[in-house]
Write an enzyme that holds these catalytic residues in place. Sequence first.
Site, mmCIF file in Angstrom:
data_model
loop_
_atom_site.group_PDB
_atom_site.id
_atom_site.type_symbol
_atom_site.label_atom_id
_atom_site.label_comp_id
_atom_site.label_asym_id
_atom_site.label_seq_id
_atom_site.Cartn_x
_atom_site.Cartn_y
_atom_site.Cartn_z
ATOM 1 N N ASP A 107 -5.474 -3.077 8.048
ATOM 2 C CA ASP A 107 -5.253 -3.852 7.560
ATOM 3 C C ASP A 107 -4.110 -4.706 8.192
ATOM 4 O OD1 ASP A 107 -2.878 -2.562 6.432
ATOM 5 O OD2 ASP A 107 -2.455 -3.598 4.918
ATOM 6 N N SER B 199 0.936 -1.090 -0.254
ATOM 7 C CA SER B 199 0.165 -0.315 0.151
ATOM 8 C C SER B 199 0.754 1.332 -0.113
ATOM 9 C CB SER B 199 -1.186 0.054 1.096
ATOM 10 O OG SER B 199 -0.443 -0.344 2.402
#
Length: 284
Positions: free
Chosen positions: A164, A100
């Site tokens: 996450d 990410s």
Amino acid sequence: MLAYRHAFHAGNHADVLKHLVLTRVLRYMGEKDKPYTLVDTHAGAGGYSVEGRYAQKNAEYATGIARLYDSSDLPEPLADYVSLVRAFNPDGQLRQYPGSPAIANMLLRPTDRLRAYELHPTDHRILASYLEGRPSTQVSDRDGFAAIKGELPSPTRRAALLMDPPYELKTDYVKVLSALREALERAPDTVVMVWYPQLQRLESTQLATRLKASADALAKKGWLHVRLTVAQADERGFGMQGSGMFVANPPFTLHDELAECLPLLVERLGHYDGASYVLEQKVV
């Protein structure tokens, strides 16, 4: 928690779903001239070798990004995400997978702020080196959940938050729910993205419902929930069946973009005949 290394799972079906959603959110946020802040609470190392011993142990990328990487028939939102993965591999061969922070690095503008948190000391060092020199960026080895209090509301007023965690500890489910509430109480229009694993565990099966209830009360622009089921649990009920993304205050374009992509993801990434998806939203 500090034993977790995402390198074992880089590029798998869960990364595909998570980073497809992240890409669409960041593209939307970048359409306005005003800068925004992205807070990544569990950023990882930034990028991962799919040829290394960690990724090769179970080769999860082979049934994830590898099934899309050379495709020329992808819907535009999915093709855009895959193009970012290809850009991370300059020689054209799938050797590296962008996490990410790397996707953010490719999509954020110099005026957009990035705040990346990673507790694992090795991954933190790799991430700090990778993002060194990027403007408006801070990389920290502090707890990303605890950092939300200091990050929101953002000085830019516009913000996105990605959570996450590995969910190796059951407490991560409670922390995610508390963090969503805190983020929305501090800045009700923040785009909050939560990834979660689909497991036959009570905490996992209840999480989406609990996130919806919190967003119903706190999110200014509703919520979106997507889940991609690709596999069956084993005979003892163990194993990750798929994963989901919950987005509070989603871009109004996100539902239709995902609806265009999900049937193909079921077809390409599904491991059994019962592979399926869920896509639902509440618009305020």
